[in-house]
Write a protein that holds these residues in place. Structure first.
Motif, short mmCIF file in Angstrom:
data_model
loop_
_atom_site.label_atom_id
_atom_site.label_comp_id
_atom_site.label_asym_id
_atom_site.label_seq_id
_atom_site.Cartn_x
_atom_site.Cartn_y
_atom_site.Cartn_z
N GLN A 177 31.05 39.32 29.63
CA GLN A 177 31.71 38.10 30.05
C GLN A 177 32.07 38.24 31.52
O GLN A 177 32.46 39.32 31.97
CB GLN A 177 32.95 37.87 29.19
N PHE A 178 31.97 37.16 32.27
CA PHE A 178 32.31 37.21 33.69
C PHE A 178 33.82 37.13 33.87
O PHE A 178 34.50 36.34 33.21
CB PHE A 178 31.63 36.07 34.45
N ASN A 179 34.34 37.96 34.77
CA ASN A 179 35.76 37.96 35.10
C ASN A 179 36.00 36.93 36.19
O ASN A 179 35.60 37.12 37.34
CB ASN A 179 36.19 39.36 35.57
N SER A 180 36.65 35.84 35.86
CA SER A 180 36.80 34.70 36.77
C SER A 180 37.63 35.02 38.01
O SER A 180 37.67 34.22 38.94
CB SER A 180 37.42 33.51 36.03
N GLN A 181 38.29 36.17 38.04
CA GLN A 181 39.04 36.56 39.23
C GLN A 181 38.14 36.96 40.39
O GLN A 181 38.60 37.08 41.53
CB GLN A 181 39.97 37.74 38.91
N TYR A 182 36.84 37.16 40.12
CA TYR A 182 35.94 37.70 41.14
C TYR A 182 34.78 36.75 41.44
O TYR A 182 33.65 37.19 41.68
CB TYR A 182 35.42 39.07 40.68
N THR A 183 35.05 35.47 41.47
CA THR A 183 34.01 34.49 41.76
C THR A 183 33.45 34.64 43.18
O THR A 183 32.34 34.17 43.46
CB THR A 183 34.54 33.05 41.59
N SER A 184 34.17 35.34 44.06
CA SER A 184 33.69 35.51 45.44
C SER A 184 32.37 36.28 45.50
O SER A 184 31.57 36.09 46.41
CB SER A 184 34.74 36.23 46.29
N VAL A 185 32.10 37.14 44.50
CA VAL A 185 30.85 37.92 44.52
C VAL A 185 29.64 37.01 44.35
O VAL A 185 28.52 37.37 44.74
CB VAL A 185 30.82 39.03 43.44
N LEU A 186 29.86 35.84 43.80
CA LEU A 186 28.75 34.92 43.55
C LEU A 186 28.20 34.31 44.83
O LEU A 186 27.16 33.66 44.82
CB LEU A 186 29.19 33.82 42.59
#
Length: 227
Positions: A177-186
């Motif tokens: 599952q993706f950790n939404s705290q780290y959307t910057s990596v996208l």
């Protein structure tokens, strides 16, 4: 400069070369003596150009299968063959929880990581396995040599990957599952995925699916200690 082999406890003597002295940098100790090192096999050509599987310069059947399933643009590199010595290493490191063994292959991983760019995300343990070991094996291998981004969360599974047959691995449902705290990596042009062992590729492609579902359109590459 001396250190101890973490596998057999013999003394390792490292004679400094002139360039090492002149560089003035802190050296990474050797934690693998020559005798133990000889038991591990570096992956060399001929090997699969896509995943590093030894044996042929042609693309292996696993990679052909993944391409047929739509994973057409991927590149994986592994450093060592998963032979008996590597099996025994992971048994001591993961099953028996000898956290000191995270250091054994650091010089090899550090050299390999110079050819990859951040952000570095890794395949984590689920909470139950972390609780039983009190550490995350993949985090242990890489966290002291590169900055890791904990962008993935592993969901509980009924059976560990190491206990599954090949067929069970291939058919395993998504457990990341993706950790939404780290959307910057996208926003990165390339993401490097780190894992300890590449067996069938199923886990790496779960990561691919997880990131693509979040809208990531950049390049995905991956690295593991063993294949």
């Amino acid at each position: 400069m001396t250190s101890k082999c973490l596998l057999c406890q013999s003394t390792i003597i490292h004679e400094l070369r002139p360039q090492e002295i002149l560089a003035g940098k802190k050296l990474m100790p050797d934690y693998l003596c020559q005798r133990c090192r000889a038991e591990f096999q570096l992956i060399r050509k001929p090997c699969c150009p896509t995943c590093g599987r030894s044996g042929s310069i042609k693309q292996c059947q696993d990679c052909q299968m993944w391409q047929q399933q739509g994973y057409s643009n991927f590149q994986h590199r592994a450093l060592f063959k998963y032979n008996t010595a590597m099996h025994d290493y992971f048994k001591r490191y993961k099953r028996y929880g000898d956290y000191h063994l995270r250091l054994v292959f650091q010089p090899y991983l550090l050299r390999a990581l110079r050819h990859f760019s951040p952000p570095f995300i890794y395949v984590p343990s689920d909470f139950q396995h972390w609780q039983s070991r009190q550490f995350d094996p993949v985090w242990g291998l890489f966290s002291e040599i590169v900055k890791l981004t904990p962008a993935l969360i592993k969901l509980p599974t009924t059976k560990a990957q190491a206990q599954k047959s090949r067929q069970e691995r291939m058919q395993a449902p998504q457990f990341l599952q993706f950790n939404s705290q780290y959307t910057s990596v996208l926003q990165a042009q390339q993401i490097t995925i780190l894992d300890d062992i590449y067996t069938t590729g199923r886990t790496i492609f779960h990561v691919h699916d997880c990131l693509r579902q979040q809208g990531y359109t950049g390049k995905l590459v991956s690295l593991s200690l063993a294949r």
